[in-house]
Motif scaffolding. Structure first.
Motif, PDB file in Angstrom:
ATOM      1  N   MET A   1      44.716  63.889  32.244  1.00 47.10           N
ATOM      2  CA  MET A   1      45.473  63.926  33.487  1.00 47.10           C
ATOM      3  C   MET A   1      44.656  63.319  34.636  1.00 47.10           C
ATOM      4  N   PHE A   2      43.338  63.679  34.649  1.00 45.67           N
ATOM      5  CA  PHE A   2      42.471  63.129  35.699  1.00 45.67           C
ATOM      6  C   PHE A   2      42.419  61.608  35.621  1.00 45.67           C
ATOM      7  N   ILE A   3      42.240  61.084  34.390  1.00 45.04           N
ATOM      8  CA  ILE A   3      42.183  59.635  34.210  1.00 45.04           C
ATOM      9  C   ILE A   3      43.504  58.990  34.609  1.00 45.04           C
ATOM     10  N   LEU A   4      44.627  59.655  34.309  1.00 40.54           N
ATOM     11  CA  LEU A   4      45.944  59.121  34.649  1.00 40.54           C
ATOM     12  C   LEU A   4      46.125  59.035  36.163  1.00 40.54           C
ATOM     13  N   VAL A   5      45.763  60.107  36.864  1.00 44.42           N
ATOM     14  CA  VAL A   5      45.888  60.114  38.332  1.00 44.42           C
ATOM     15  C   VAL A   5      44.961  59.075  38.943  1.00 44.42           C
ATOM     16  N   LEU A   6      43.702  59.063  38.480  1.00 46.20           N
ATOM     17  CA  LEU A   6      42.739  58.095  39.014  1.00 46.20           C
ATOM     18  C   LEU A   6      43.193  56.673  38.736  1.00 46.20           C
ATOM     19  N   GLY A   7      43.713  56.433  37.526  1.00 43.98           N
ATOM     20  CA  GLY A   7      44.195  55.094  37.184  1.00 43.98           C
ATOM     21  C   GLY A   7      45.353  54.655  38.061  1.00 43.98           C
ATOM     22  N   SER A   8      46.248  55.576  38.388  1.00 41.98           N
ATOM     23  CA  SER A   8      47.383  55.237  39.262  1.00 41.98           C
ATOM     24  C   SER A   8      46.911  54.860  40.658  1.00 41.98           C
ATOM     25  N   ILE A   9      45.950  55.641  41.172  1.00 43.92           N
ATOM     26  CA  ILE A   9      45.414  55.345  42.509  1.00 43.92           C
ATOM     27  C   ILE A   9      44.711  53.995  42.521  1.00 43.92           C
ATOM     28  N   LEU A  10      43.888  53.760  41.502  1.00 51.15           N
ATOM     29  CA  LEU A  10      43.170  52.482  41.444  1.00 51.15           C
ATOM     30  C   LEU A  10      44.138  51.319  41.273  1.00 51.15           C
ATOM     31  N   GLY A  11      45.246  51.537  40.529  1.00 55.31           N
ATOM     32  CA  GLY A  11      46.250  50.486  40.373  1.00 55.31           C
ATOM     33  C   GLY A  11      46.894  50.116  41.702  1.00 55.31           C
ATOM     34  N   LEU A  12      47.228  51.122  42.500  1.00 54.65           N
ATOM     35  CA  LEU A  12      47.819  50.861  43.822  1.00 54.65           C
ATOM     36  C   LEU A  12      46.825  50.165  44.744  1.00 54.65           C
ATOM     37  N   MET A  13      45.564  50.594  44.691  1.00 48.76           N
ATOM     38  CA  MET A  13      44.535  49.955  45.512  1.00 48.76           C
ATOM     39  C   MET A  13      44.357  48.495  45.116  1.00 48.76           C
ATOM     40  N   THR A  14      44.348  48.239  43.805  1.00 42.25           N
ATOM     41  CA  THR A  14      44.164  46.869  43.322  1.00 42.25           C
ATOM     42  C   THR A  14      45.327  45.981  43.754  1.00 42.25           C
ATOM     43  N   PHE A  15      46.552  46.504  43.675  1.00 39.82           N
ATOM     44  CA  PHE A  15      47.712  45.723  44.108  1.00 39.82           C
ATOM     45  C   PHE A  15      47.616  45.389  45.596  1.00 39.82           C
ATOM     46  N   TYR A  16      47.222  46.356  46.402  1.00 44.13           N
ATOM     47  CA  TYR A  16      47.091  46.116  47.844  1.00 44.13           C
ATOM     48  C   TYR A  16      46.023  45.057  48.123  1.00 44.13           C
ATOM     49  N   VAL A  17      44.890  45.168  47.430  1.00 42.67           N
ATOM     50  CA  VAL A  17      43.825  44.175  47.609  1.00 42.67           C
ATOM     51  C   VAL A  17      44.313  42.789  47.189  1.00 42.67           C
ATOM     52  N   TRP A  18      45.042  42.716  46.068  1.00 44.83           N
ATOM     53  CA  TRP A  18      45.599  41.420  45.644  1.00 44.83           C
ATOM     54  C   TRP A  18      46.545  40.866  46.706  1.00 44.83           C
ATOM     55  N   PHE A  19      47.398  41.720  47.240  1.00 45.59           N
ATOM     56  CA  PHE A  19      48.395  41.278  48.213  1.00 45.59           C
ATOM     57  C   PHE A  19      47.723  40.692  49.451  1.00 45.59           C
ATOM     58  N   ARG A  20      46.676  41.376  49.931  1.00 45.44           N
ATOM     59  CA  ARG A  20      46.046  40.941  51.180  1.00 45.44           C
ATOM     60  C   ARG A  20      45.015  39.829  51.006  1.00 45.44           C
ATOM     61  N   THR A  21      44.315  39.814  49.889  1.00 47.66           N
ATOM     62  CA  THR A  21      43.231  38.836  49.736  1.00 47.66           C
ATOM     63  C   THR A  21      43.621  37.619  48.912  1.00 47.66           C
ATOM     64  N   ILE A  22      44.702  37.707  48.144  1.00 48.86           N
ATOM     65  CA  ILE A  22      45.106  36.570  47.303  1.00 48.86           C
ATOM     66  C   ILE A  22      46.498  36.080  47.678  1.00 48.86           C
ATOM     67  N   ARG A  23      47.462  36.951  47.632  1.00 50.10           N
ATOM     68  CA  ARG A  23      48.832  36.524  47.912  1.00 50.10           C
ATOM     69  C   ARG A  23      48.973  36.008  49.343  1.00 50.10           C
ATOM     70  N   ASP A  24      48.383  36.716  50.337  1.00 50.31           N
ATOM     71  CA  ASP A  24      48.515  36.320  51.744  1.00 50.31           C
ATOM     72  C   ASP A  24      47.681  35.096  52.107  1.00 50.31           C
ATOM     73  N   THR A  25      46.637  34.837  51.332  1.00 48.23           N
ATOM     74  CA  THR A  25      45.702  33.774  51.725  1.00 48.23           C
ATOM     75  C   THR A  25      45.911  32.472  50.959  1.00 48.23           C
ATOM     76  N   THR A  26      46.757  32.488  49.946  1.00 45.94           N
ATOM     77  CA  THR A  26      46.979  31.281  49.146  1.00 45.94           C
ATOM     78  C   THR A  26      48.473  31.046  48.962  1.00 45.94           C
ATOM     79  N   GLY A  27      48.810  29.793  48.741  1.00 47.00           N
ATOM     80  CA  GLY A  27      50.187  29.456  48.405  1.00 47.00           C
ATOM     81  C   GLY A  27      50.382  29.483  46.909  1.00 47.00           C
ATOM     82  N   PRO A  28      51.621  29.430  46.458  1.00 42.37           N
ATOM     83  CA  PRO A  28      51.882  29.382  45.016  1.00 42.37           C
ATOM     84  C   PRO A  28      51.155  28.193  44.388  1.00 42.37           C
ATOM     85  N   GLY A  29      50.581  28.421  43.207  1.00 46.99           N
ATOM     86  CA  GLY A  29      49.896  27.327  42.543  1.00 46.99           C
ATOM     87  C   GLY A  29      48.678  27.774  41.773  1.00 46.99           C
ATOM     88  N   ARG A  30      47.849  26.798  41.413  1.00 49.98           N
ATOM     89  CA  ARG A  30      46.725  27.015  40.517  1.00 49.98           C
ATOM     90  C   ARG A  30      45.689  27.975  41.106  1.00 49.98           C
TER      91      ARG A  30
END
Length: 382
Positions: A1-30
């Motif tokens: 259960m601990f690993i499941l909760v921690l994994g969910s939190i880390l998944g949300l954090m990773t998505f947010y980091v991707w959104f702000r550092t990759i999706r927002d800073t680059t256009g579609p492409g390679r």
């Protein structure tokens, strides 16, 4: 259960980091695809770090545990740094809504601000993580703390107790870590050594050699040990207690012993950690304090500071604890404060004094931010 909760939190954090550092800073492409794959690779490494040591064992996990746990810490502070920038993003967005900028060729204003924010957050996260790793891997502070106990016999005035906790031998901390701690404790020339739990994150077969230097601890009255929660998270709790006794440590498993100087004495007691309830080995204060002399001082070893509530009810003079790591990584000490009465240092609960060491190791990311590791030497005074 601990690993499941921690994994969910880390998944949300990773998505947010991707959104702000990759999706927002680059256009579609390679470029976006390559950066996304790199982030997914780091995410997979983190998952392996959390799960795989249970399969491969401690010795085989070091090569991926180090980069995995360092990325864990970097991800946390990158996430926090990006959150700090959010108000700036909001202001910029509101300004664009009120006065839309004229389209210009090349990099647009929104993407420029996104890249600037990502770079600033990245620099801050790398800086904090670097300082945190340096602090966590450095030598513990030796803290010298006088503690007055009214019921302590004058024969024990100046008696020195070296307190160490949360050594956390495991994939990242091994024999050299134990050797340094033993050397530093011996240099203080203590009368007694108290190891108050969370020594290991693995089995005797995996970490026995790493713990072996504990046999070299030197003190006039010996070395005493009580279990922490992590002793119950591994297979073979009883095997570890037998191994520690073989190394010369006296395990106080809901029991007490008399420390004597001539005709004078005080009682040293120890209770199991709360996590022992899951292994049919719970703390038992009644048993631990059975037969203690109410006219003399009682010192209790208990891993978690929260156990002081019952210690105070039973007129214990001093409780020695660890568990908190002093918060280990700011700002998570706020969460620790919700669960424990104190983070570190000397405090008083009713008539019982409580001393909490910040621990000599770390758990999870090899970082300490806002708190340093320590070995505490308490000088008892009448």
């Amino acid at each position: 259960m601990f690993i499941l909760v921690l994994g969910s939190i880390l998944g949300l954090m990773t998505f947010y980091v991707w959104f702000r550092t990759i999706r927002d800073t680059t256009g579609p492409g390679r470029r976006r695809r390559i950066l996304t794959l790199a982030l997914l690779g780091l995410t997979a490494l983190l998952v392996l770090t959390l799960v795989l040591p249970r399969v491969t064992g401690i010795e085989q996990s070091g090569w991926f545990a180090w980069p995995g746990y360092v990325w864990f810490g970097l991800l946390v502070y990158l996430f926090l740094a990006l959150l700090v920038i959010e108000p700036v993003r909001l202001v910029a967005w509101l300004r664009r809504r009120r006065a839309p900028a004229e389209p210009t060729p090349g990099l647009d204003r929104r993407q420029f601000l996104a890249r600037a924010g990502a770079m600033a957050a990245g620099a801050a996260a790398v800086g904090v993580t670097g300082v945190g790793v340096t602090t966590a891997m450095g030598a513990p502070d030796v803290l010298r703390v006088p503690v007055r106990l009214p019921r302590l016999d004058a024969a024990f005035d100046g008696f020195r107790v070296a307190v160490v906790s949360d050594i956390h031998l495991g994939p990242l901390l091994g024999r050299a870590h134990t050797e340094r701690i033993v050397r530093m404790i011996n240099e203080t020339e203590p009368d007694l050594v108290a190891v108050v739990g969370d020594l290991v994150d693995g089995t005797v077969e995996q970490l026995g050699p790493a713990a072996a230097p504990l046999a070299d601890l030197v003190s006039r009255e010996g070395t005493f040990f009580v279990t922490g929660n992590h002793e119950y998270f591994v297979d073979g709790t009883t095997s570890w207690l037998r191994e520690l006794e073989r190394l010369g440590l006296q395990v106080l498993r809901n029991e007490n012993t008399r420390i004597r100087r001539g005709a004078a004495a005080f009682d040293l007691a120890g209770v199991n950690d709360i996590a022992g309830e899951s292994r049919s080995d719970p703390p038992d204060f009644g048993r631990a304090l059975r037969g203690v002399d109410p006219s003399t001082a009682t010192v209790l070893l208990a891993h978690q500071p929260v156990q002081v509530a019952e210690a105070a009810q039973r007129q214990v003079d001093l409780q020695l604890s660890g568990h908190t790591h002093g918060g280990q990584m700011w700002p998570f000490h706020y969460a620790v404060e919700l669960a424990q009465p104190v983070l570190a240092g000397l405090s008083t609960v009713r008539d019982t004094q409580l001393y909490v060491t910040r621990g000599a190791g770390f758990w999870g990311p090899p970082l300490r931010v806002g708190t340093r590791p320590d070995i505490s030497v308490l000088t008892l005074r009448t």
